[in-house]
Design a protein around this motif. Structure first.
Motif, PDB file in Angstrom:
ATOM      1  N   HIS A  43       0.817  -1.220   0.000  1.00 47.58           N
ATOM      2  CA  HIS A  43       0.000   0.000   0.000  1.00 47.58           C
ATOM      3  C   HIS A  43       0.853   1.274   0.000  1.00 47.58           C
ATOM      4  CE1 HIS A  43       1.402  -1.132   3.918  1.00 47.58           C
ATOM      5  NE2 HIS A  43       1.477   0.154   4.162  1.00 47.58           N
ATOM      6  N   VAL A  44       2.181   1.117   0.128  1.00 52.02           N
ATOM      7  CA  VAL A  44       3.013   2.263   0.513  1.00 52.02           C
ATOM      8  C   VAL A  44       3.039   3.371  -0.544  1.00 52.02           C
ATOM      9  CG1 VAL A  44       5.514   2.676   0.412  1.00 52.02           C
ATOM     10  CG2 VAL A  44       4.494   1.670   2.437  1.00 52.02           C
ATOM     11  N   HIS A  45       3.049   2.997  -1.810  1.00 50.56           N
ATOM     12  CA  HIS A  45       3.088   4.035  -2.844  1.00 50.56           C
ATOM     13  C   HIS A  45       1.836   4.919  -2.740  1.00 50.56           C
ATOM     14  CE1 HIS A  45       4.035   6.043  -6.559  1.00 50.56           C
ATOM     15  NE2 HIS A  45       2.792   5.822  -6.957  1.00 50.56           N
ATOM     16  N   GLU A  46       0.681   4.236  -2.590  1.00 50.51           N
ATOM     17  CA  GLU A  46      -0.592   4.957  -2.497  1.00 50.51           C
ATOM     18  C   GLU A  46      -0.606   5.918  -1.297  1.00 50.51           C
ATOM     19  OE1 GLU A  46      -4.084   2.465  -3.676  1.00 50.51           O
ATOM     20  OE2 GLU A  46      -4.645   2.858  -1.600  1.00 50.51           O
ATOM     21  N   CYS A  47       0.018   5.493  -0.193  1.00 46.29           N
ATOM     22  CA  CYS A  47       0.021   6.320   1.029  1.00 46.29           C
ATOM     23  C   CYS A  47       1.064   7.435   0.971  1.00 46.29           C
ATOM     24  CB  CYS A  47       0.300   5.459   2.259  1.00 46.29           C
ATOM     25  SG  CYS A  47      -0.998   4.286   2.613  1.00 46.29           S
ATOM     26  N   LEU A  48       2.213   7.166   0.385  1.00 40.36           N
ATOM     27  CA  LEU A  48       3.311   8.131   0.496  1.00 40.36           C
ATOM     28  C   LEU A  48       3.393   9.112  -0.666  1.00 40.36           C
ATOM     29  CD1 LEU A  48       6.255   6.092   2.027  1.00 40.36           C
ATOM     30  CD2 LEU A  48       4.397   7.328   3.166  1.00 40.36           C
ATOM     31  N   GLU A  49       2.940   8.698  -1.826  1.00 38.53           N
ATOM     32  CA  GLU A  49       3.090   9.570  -3.002  1.00 38.53           C
ATOM     33  C   GLU A  49       2.389  10.922  -2.794  1.00 38.53           C
ATOM     34  OE1 GLU A  49       2.549  11.350  -6.735  1.00 38.53           O
ATOM     35  OE2 GLU A  49       0.866  10.227  -5.854  1.00 38.53           O
ATOM     36  N   PRO A  50       1.138  10.939  -2.274  1.00 39.68           N
ATOM     37  CA  PRO A  50       0.477  12.250  -2.092  1.00 39.68           C
ATOM     38  C   PRO A  50       1.140  13.138  -1.029  1.00 39.68           C
ATOM     39  CG  PRO A  50      -1.126  10.450  -2.052  1.00 39.68           C
ATOM     40  CD  PRO A  50       0.232   9.826  -1.953  1.00 39.68           C
ATOM     41  N   VAL A  51       1.934  12.547  -0.133  1.00 35.20           N
ATOM     42  CA  VAL A  51       2.545  13.349   0.943  1.00 35.20           C
ATOM     43  C   VAL A  51       4.063  13.447   0.781  1.00 35.20           C
ATOM     44  CG1 VAL A  51       0.696  12.796   2.586  1.00 35.20           C
ATOM     45  CG2 VAL A  51       2.746  11.358   2.552  1.00 35.20           C
ATOM     46  N   ALA A  52       4.571  13.097  -0.402  1.00 32.97           N
ATOM     47  CA  ALA A  52       6.025  13.010  -0.595  1.00 32.97           C
ATOM     48  C   ALA A  52       6.746  14.297  -0.177  1.00 32.97           C
ATOM     49  CB  ALA A  52       6.343  12.653  -2.041  1.00 32.97           C
ATOM     50  N   GLY A  53       6.139  15.448  -0.459  1.00 37.84           N
ATOM     51  CA  GLY A  53       6.792  16.722  -0.144  1.00 37.84           C
ATOM     52  C   GLY A  53       6.870  17.008   1.348  1.00 37.84           C
ATOM     53  N   ALA A  54       6.088  16.302   2.150  1.00 39.84           N
ATOM     54  CA  ALA A  54       6.050  16.564   3.598  1.00 39.84           C
ATOM     55  C   ALA A  54       6.868  15.549   4.398  1.00 39.84           C
ATOM     56  CB  ALA A  54       4.602  16.531   4.090  1.00 39.84           C
ATOM     57  N   LEU A  55       7.368  14.513   3.711  1.00 40.15           N
ATOM     58  CA  LEU A  55       8.081  13.445   4.420  1.00 40.15           C
ATOM     59  C   LEU A  55       9.475  13.894   4.840  1.00 40.15           C
ATOM     60  CD1 LEU A  55       7.496  10.181   2.341  1.00 40.15           C
ATOM     61  CD2 LEU A  55       6.795  10.600   4.716  1.00 40.15           C
ATOM     62  N   GLU A  56       9.837  13.603   6.086  1.00 38.21           N
ATOM     63  CA  GLU A  56      11.199  13.871   6.550  1.00 38.21           C
ATOM     64  C   GLU A  56      11.804  12.561   7.010  1.00 38.21           C
ATOM     65  OE1 GLU A  56      11.753  17.452   8.891  1.00 38.21           O
ATOM     66  OE2 GLU A  56       9.892  18.301   8.063  1.00 38.21           O
ATOM     67  N   ALA A  57      12.813  12.099   6.286  1.00 38.73           N
ATOM     68  CA  ALA A  57      13.461  10.825   6.604  1.00 38.73           C
ATOM     69  C   ALA A  57      14.466  11.050   7.731  1.00 38.73           C
ATOM     70  CB  ALA A  57      14.167  10.293   5.363  1.00 38.73           C
ATOM     71  N   LEU A  58      14.352  10.284   8.791  1.00 42.61           N
ATOM     72  CA  LEU A  58      15.230  10.456   9.957  1.00 42.61           C
ATOM     73  C   LEU A  58      16.292   9.364   9.981  1.00 42.61           C
ATOM     74  CD1 LEU A  58      12.478  11.104  12.681  1.00 42.61           C
ATOM     75  CD2 LEU A  58      13.783  12.803  11.378  1.00 42.61           C
ATOM     76  N   ASP A  59      17.479   9.745  10.472  1.00 37.62           N
ATOM     77  CA  ASP A  59      18.562   8.780  10.632  1.00 37.62           C
ATOM     78  C   ASP A  59      18.790   8.562  12.119  1.00 37.62           C
ATOM     79  OD1 ASP A  59      19.408   8.389   7.804  1.00 37.62           O
ATOM     80  OD2 ASP A  59      19.664  10.558   7.935  1.00 37.62           O
ATOM     81  N   GLY A  60      17.955   7.724  12.729  1.00 37.80           N
ATOM     82  CA  GLY A  60      18.143   7.405  14.141  1.00 37.80           C
ATOM     83  C   GLY A  60      17.324   8.285  15.065  1.00 37.80           C
ATOM     84  N   ASP A  61      17.648   8.221  16.372  1.00 38.50           N
ATOM     85  CA  ASP A  61      16.879   8.903  17.415  1.00 38.50           C
ATOM     86  C   ASP A  61      16.921  10.419  17.181  1.00 38.50           C
ATOM     87  OD1 ASP A  61      16.975   6.309  18.270  1.00 38.50           O
ATOM     88  OD2 ASP A  61      17.953   6.728  20.198  1.00 38.50           O
ATOM     89  N   THR A  62      15.766  11.060  17.273  1.00 39.70           N
ATOM     90  CA  THR A  62      15.673  12.494  16.923  1.00 39.70           C
ATOM     91  C   THR A  62      14.609  13.169  17.778  1.00 39.70           C
ATOM     92  OG1 THR A  62      16.108  11.882  14.610  1.00 39.70           O
ATOM     93  CG2 THR A  62      15.256  14.107  14.999  1.00 39.70           C
ATOM     94  N   GLU A  63      14.898  14.382  18.253  1.00 36.31           N
ATOM     95  CA  GLU A  63      13.854  15.185  18.886  1.00 36.31           C
ATOM     96  C   GLU A  63      13.098  15.904  17.767  1.00 36.31           C
ATOM     97  OE1 GLU A  63      13.450  17.537  22.957  1.00 36.31           O
ATOM     98  OE2 GLU A  63      14.664  18.680  21.529  1.00 36.31           O
ATOM     99  N   ILE A  64      11.798  15.620  17.603  1.00 36.15           N
ATOM    100  CA  ILE A  64      11.052  16.218  16.489  1.00 36.15           C
ATOM    101  C   ILE A  64      10.320  17.486  16.912  1.00 36.15           C
ATOM    102  CG2 ILE A  64      10.842  14.060  15.174  1.00 36.15           C
ATOM    103  CD1 ILE A  64       7.918  13.872  16.169  1.00 36.15           C
TER     104      ILE A  64
END
Ligand SMILES: [Zn+2]
Length: 293
Positions: free
Chosen positions: A163-184
């Protein structure tokens, strides 16, 4: 003990929204644990499915509103809805009941990208196609989770993320990929757990000397507080056990709250060690009648 409805830690207010009740196979939910043991607390229907919740903690601090996971949403086909016995509209109705709108959500932290955690990040439009469910939100997910979800050649993983393409494609511009533990956001951090998926992350909200950890699919129900009770879906069940034990020990020692992604009765609780067995103390219950029964 009277159940509370929210937690207040310093400047943080934490409430628990639900994307509704659904059902999933009990064997999948409890892995190696025999049915005779889990069915006492989680009675199965004639399709061996047990009743589960889709818990989404909502952490508010001033104008910031951090939603943890998004449930299933409205993207399932009619056939899939029947398989999982899931309705629609729960999460947005819950927000509305708090006087909030989807546009008020500023951050979404996704524990991982299985359909019951990220499905609600988009909404199926009446006219067809999908739109972002939370149009102003920054969306935080581990980079490794994104990469596996988008590119795995493994047959089991491809099915788990179909399902991932359907879920992520519309929000691609808002996605922030994290590398490990992070204070958001101030007082709100993600911590990589692995176990359920290689890059599954927990969310920890901490302020005023108090804390909540959302263990996601590391401890999806109150029954999963027991070490060996883990989902058949876990890619590394031994890692799940280690991480779970460490966080639960911390929760007992420091009186942290723990929230459960899928428990149909309890959104969150404090845990205590009663002669070697973990038991629930103060708790926030799922309201009765959530599914209209
Ligand atoms: Zn799940």
């Amino acid at each position: 003990m009277e159940s509370q409805v929210k937690l207040e830690f310093g400047e943080l207010t934490i409430r628990f929204l639900s994307d509704g009740v659904w059902r999933n196979d009990g064997g999948c939910m409890f892995g190696v644990v025999p049915r005779e043991l889990w069915r006492r607390e989680h009675p199965a229907d004639d399709q061996n499915r047990i009743r589960l919740n889709l818990t989404c903690p909502l952490i508010v601090r001033g104008a910031e509103a951090i939603l943890v996971d998004t449930g299933i949403g409205n993207r399932l086909s009619a056939a899939e809805r029947k398989i999982f016995d899931h309705g629609d509209g729960w999460l947005l109705e819950g927000l509305q009941a708090l006087g909030m709108e989807p546009g008020d959500i500023t951050h979404v932290a996704l524990s991982h990208l299985h359909f019951d955690h990220c499905g609600g990040i988009v909404r199926r439009r009446a006219s067809g196609g999908f739109a972002p469910a939370f149009p102003r939100a920054r969306i935080f997910v581990q980079r490794g989770e994104l990469e596996i979800a988008r590119n795995s050649r493994n047959e089991r993983l491809r099915a788990a993320y179909r399902h991932v393409h359907e879920c992520l494609e519309p929000v691609a511009g808002a996605l922030e990929a994290l590398d490990g533990d992070t204070e958001i956001a101030p007082g709100v951090a993600v911590a990589v757990s692995g176990g359920h998926t290689a890059d599954h992350q927990l969310v920890i909200a901490q302020a005023g000397g108090q804390a909540l950890v959302h263990l996601g699919d590391i401890a999806p129900t109150r029954s999963h507080l027991r070490g060996p009770w883990n989902q058949a879906y876990d890619l590394d069940a031994l890692r799940t056990m280690e991480v779970k034990a460490a966080y639960l020990a911390q929760a007992v020692a420091a009186r942290w709250w723990v929230s459960f992604a899928h428990d149909e009765r309890v959104f969150a609780a404090q845990v205590a060690n009663d002669r070697g067995r973990l038991v629930l103390g103060a708790r926030i219950d799922v309201p009765e009648g959530l599914d209209g029964v």
